[in-house]
Design an enzyme around this catalytic site. Structure first.
Site, PDB file in Angstrom:
ATOM      1  N   SER A 140      82.398  57.528  23.774  1.00 51.89           N
ATOM      2  CA  SER A 140      81.055  58.099  23.900  1.00 51.89           C
ATOM      3  C   SER A 140      80.107  57.858  24.894  1.00 51.89           C
ATOM      4  CB  SER A 140      80.114  56.727  22.320  1.00 51.89           C
ATOM      5  OG  SER A 140      79.951  55.922  22.985  1.00 51.89           O
ATOM      6  N   SER A 172      72.041  54.571  21.532  1.00 50.59           N
ATOM      7  CA  SER A 172      73.077  53.795  21.546  1.00 50.59           C
ATOM      8  C   SER A 172      72.993  52.837  20.332  1.00 50.59           C
ATOM      9  CB  SER A 172      73.302  53.092  22.832  1.00 50.59           C
ATOM     10  OG  SER A 172      73.655  51.941  22.693  1.00 50.59           O
TER      11      SER A 172
END
Length: 306
Positions: A89, A254
């Site tokens: 990611s 995040s």
């Protein structure tokens, strides 16, 4: 998945190791005795085919003897020294991109057995600014990668997209340290590494390490979703003993310690130290190629991780 692979690797190594020892100290000698006995019973010399049939091990024994050194080497390397990981990611952009393949040093934070992960040899502990791989506290089957912001005993405040660190007071300190802001310096090169729109790039000056971060100035603070401790403000975190506070370099994209808390020391896997390969998977939507096939190798990204 990584845990299951480690268990499988230990089982295969154990089985092939037992067969290797048995062949070296017993089975090989028994085959030689069988050859000597067969030769004594025959007046003429045995043919090469007969000799080979008597002294050659079974397929299972031969395969185990051949692969044991390789499997044992992989087990030692992967369990105690280095382990490869793929970045799935963009939570650590711009430091790490989706498609980066990294090496994690597992020796730096102590040696652990590959199954129960109990530490049996102390080496060192994370420092502020280290990029670490760890077992996600809410689901230890998942590996996460973030940057260490707070050490045990530190107080961390994340307010108005700025980090303030108050290091734990040590016995040797004449005066306990106060909060110190991690200064973020805007970079004129405002293009995010994956071409995404709206991300601003800054250089963050940690107490002992400098690294780049990304922020989306359009996203408001999500303090209502932050992990809440007793006797702390909503955007303040007191790192417990034996734990670490971590954040992603892509600050507004995040899922990190702000939302789920702290990383126990026993969950540490190792320090991410290098990018050994990096693939780009960007392609047009009408492309006939599967998405997992790389479109480019990003050689410029190979090297150490800051």
């Amino acid at each position: 998945m990584a845990v299951y692979f480690s268990i499988f690797l230990v089982i295969i190594t154990s089985i092939t190791g037992v067969v290797w020892l048995a062949d070296k100290f017993y089975l090989a000698a028994q085959r030689q005795l069988k050859l000597v006995d067969a030769q004594a019973q025959c007046k003429e010399a045995l043919s090469d085919d007969v000799i080979a049939n008597l002294v050659e091990p079974s397929v299972f024994v031969d395969t185990s003897v051949q692969i044991f050194p390789v499997i044992a080497f992989v087990l030692i390397l992967r369990s105690f020294l280095w382990e490869p990981f793929q970045i799935p990611s963009g939570s650590m952009m711009p430091t790490l991109l989706d498609g980066d393949f990294i090496l994690v040093n597992k020796f730096n934070y102590g040696l652990r057995d590959p199954v129960a992960r109990n530490k049996f040899f102390e080496v060192g502990l994370p420092e502020r600014g280290d990029v670490i791989v760890f077992k996600y506290p809410r689901d230890p089957q998942i590996d996460y990668i973030k940057r260490v912001i707070g050490l045990p005993g530190d107080r961390i405040i994340y307010r108005n997209k700025s980090i303030y660190i108050k290091p734990a007071c040590q016995e040797s300190d004449v005066k306990c340290p106060d909060f110190e802001q991690v200064v973020n310096t805007f970079k004129k090169d405002n293009e995010s590494p994956d071409g995404s729109y709206g991300l601003s790039r800054y250089t963050a000056d940690m107490p002992n390490k400098t690294h780049d971060i990304l922020m989306d100035n359009q996203i408001l603070p999500r303090t209502q979703h932050y992990y809440q401790q007793n006797n702390t403000q909503r955007d303040e975190f007191l790192v417990p003993e034996g734990h670490y506070y971590v954040m992603g370099d892509n600050r507004d994209n995040s899922l990190d310690g702000r939302f789920w808390g702290f990383v126990p020391e026993e969950n540490l896997v190792g320090e991410a130290v290098a990018i050994w390969m990096s693939f780009d998977f960007d392609r047009d939507e009408d492309s006939f190629l599967p998405k997992w096939i790389p479109t480019n190798v990003r050689f410029s990204r190979l090297g150490g991780i800051n």
